[in-house]
Design an enzyme around this catalytic site. Structure first.
Site, PDB file in Angstrom:
ATOM      1  N   ASP A  79      55.640  26.466   1.572  1.00 15.52           N
ATOM      2  CA  ASP A  79      55.450  27.794   0.974  1.00 15.52           C
ATOM      3  C   ASP A  79      56.351  28.104  -0.208  1.00 15.52           C
ATOM      4  OD1 ASP A  79      53.289  28.952   2.413  1.00 15.52           O
ATOM      5  OD2 ASP A  79      54.572  29.044   4.179  1.00 15.52           O
ATOM      6  N   ASP A 144      46.092  28.463   2.875  1.00 18.04           N
ATOM      7  CA  ASP A 144      47.165  29.195   2.192  1.00 18.04           C
ATOM      8  C   ASP A 144      47.846  28.337   1.114  1.00 18.04           C
ATOM      9  OD1 ASP A 144      46.692  29.547   4.990  1.00 18.04           O
ATOM     10  OD2 ASP A 144      48.348  30.947   5.158  1.00 18.04           O
TER      11      ASP A 144
HETATM   12  N1  GLY Z   1      50.672  32.130   4.716  1.00 21.08           N
HETATM   13  C1  GLY Z   1      50.718  32.720   6.000  1.00 21.08           C
HETATM   14  C2  GLY Z   1      49.795  33.854   6.167  1.00 21.08           C
HETATM   15  O1  GLY Z   1      48.914  34.095   5.364  1.00 21.08           O
HETATM   16  O2  GLY Z   1      49.954  34.548   7.147  1.00 21.08           O
END
Ligand code: GLY
Length: 366
Positions: A79, A144
């Protein structure tokens, strides 16, 4: 300005900068710098600067950005694109601060350590730690992850190292092949074999079911593929973003105010929580899409405007001094993990301000 100002004040008490993520049970939750949401508040402050022109916001944004310095070396999850691009990326765009390009390039190097050449993707989560370690995955990739590619595309430009660009394209292409169903909706998690690159599982982690339409995942796909089109000019990415958006738009159970349920296949609709973070992310993506070479660009802007009218109404935008001083109410983190249900989330606010800024620029002809 008043609401975010109070939130910033309370996160700077005692000379320590903390990162507000949500508000629940009457308390603000603060996260450590290695949490996936750590860059959104700094990014919110950069958008406050951009929307107001007030240098005091830029000074604040800079302080909240630079506490994230160590994230550039983080390699244990994917992330870092969210974390560093929303903070340092916006700071670089708005103030060209010396050293910020280097942070972005170092972050890209860290993210590139997670690239797995056989499947041709960036591994999102480690398969041997946390709750993810209990799922039997080898190389889990979540939709994501599309949101982390913007950092790679830009790091390629700053460093003249085309490997970052190639990794981003490879990830986007394989994800397009494997994550999407024929109707344009996407799975949350695809688990690949490290040995032969084949798909081992198509599943969910945060949605209602493996085959369901987890709303925020659709938002990440729409936004992520719009960015891929912006950065590569390859039309197939824009087509994917539009296909996924059109699927969401045409769902019969989409509420009239256009704020999706947390999962559009959840069993108790209409008595399911909404997810405002999905709505604000889609609105922001649609404003960008409305500036691209698309038929009916005005229609995408109108849809985004309708979302923004809903989000700015008392149904979703908190009254001053309430909601822990976050702007928007009614988001969902993860229902399967019984975590952050019907609460404010810092990324819902971030994409709301980004959408407001994009809307303003379009309407001013900027
Ligand atoms: N990237 C984690 C979420 O969207 O909760």
């Amino acid at each position: 300005e008043k609401q975010i100002g109070m939130l910033a004040d309370s996160s700077e008490t005692g000379g320590v900068i903390r990162i507000p993520s949500t508000w629940k049970n009457g308390r603000i939750d603060y996260v450590p710098v290695d949490d996936w949401v750590s860059g959104f508040f700094a990014g919110t402050l950069w958008y406050m600067y951009e929307l107001t022109g007030d240098e005091a916001w830029a000074a604040r944004a800079r302080k909240h950005t630079e506490i994230l310095d160590s994230v550039q070396y983080l390699q244990w999850h994917h992330d870092v694109g969210f974390m560093v691009y929303d903070s340092y990326g916006n700071g670089l765009r708005l103030k060209n601060i010396p050293g910020y390009e280097d942070v972005i390039v170092q972050t890209a190097k860290s993210l590139a350590t997670r690239f797995r050449p056989v499947p041709g993707v960036i591994q999102s989560w480690d398969a041997d730690r946390g709750w993810q370690g209990e799922r039997g995955w080898q190389c889990p990739v979540i939709i994501d992850n599309m949101m982390n590619l913007e950092l790679l595309f830009n790091a390629a430009i700053y460093s003249s190292d085309s490997s970052f660009y190639k990794i981003a394209v490879s990830h986007a292409d394989r994800t397009m092949e494997e994550h999407f169903r024929p109707d344009g909706s996407c799975y949350h998690v695809i688990d690949y074999s490290i040995k032969d690159g084949k798909v081992r599982h198509r599943q969910t982690a945060q949605g209602y079911a493996d085959e369901s339409i987890w709303s925020r995942g659709q938002a990440w796909a729409i936004y992520g593929y719009a960015v891929c089109y912006r950065e590569t000019k390859d039309r197939k990415y824009l087509d994917q973003a539009l296909k996924t958006f059109t699927m969401m738009k045409n769902l019969k159970n989409m509420p009239e105010d256009l704020i999706p349920y947390w999962d559009m296949s959840a069993p108790n609709i209409p008595n399911e929580p909404r997810d405002v973070s999905t709505a604000s992310c889609i609105a922001s993506a649609l404003y960008e899409i409305s500036t691209m070479d698309v038929p009916d660009a005005a229609g995408y802007k109108m849809y985004a405007d309708s979302i923004m009218v809903s989000l700015s109404s008392p149904a979703y935008r908190a009254a001053l001094g309430t909601n822990g001083n976050f702007l928007l109410m009614h988001s969902v983190g993860s229902i399967p993990h019984n975590s952050e249900i019907d609460v404010p989330l810092n990324y819902a606010d971030y994409y709301y301000l980004e959408a407001l800024k994009r809307k303003r620029d379009i309407e001013k002809g900027l």
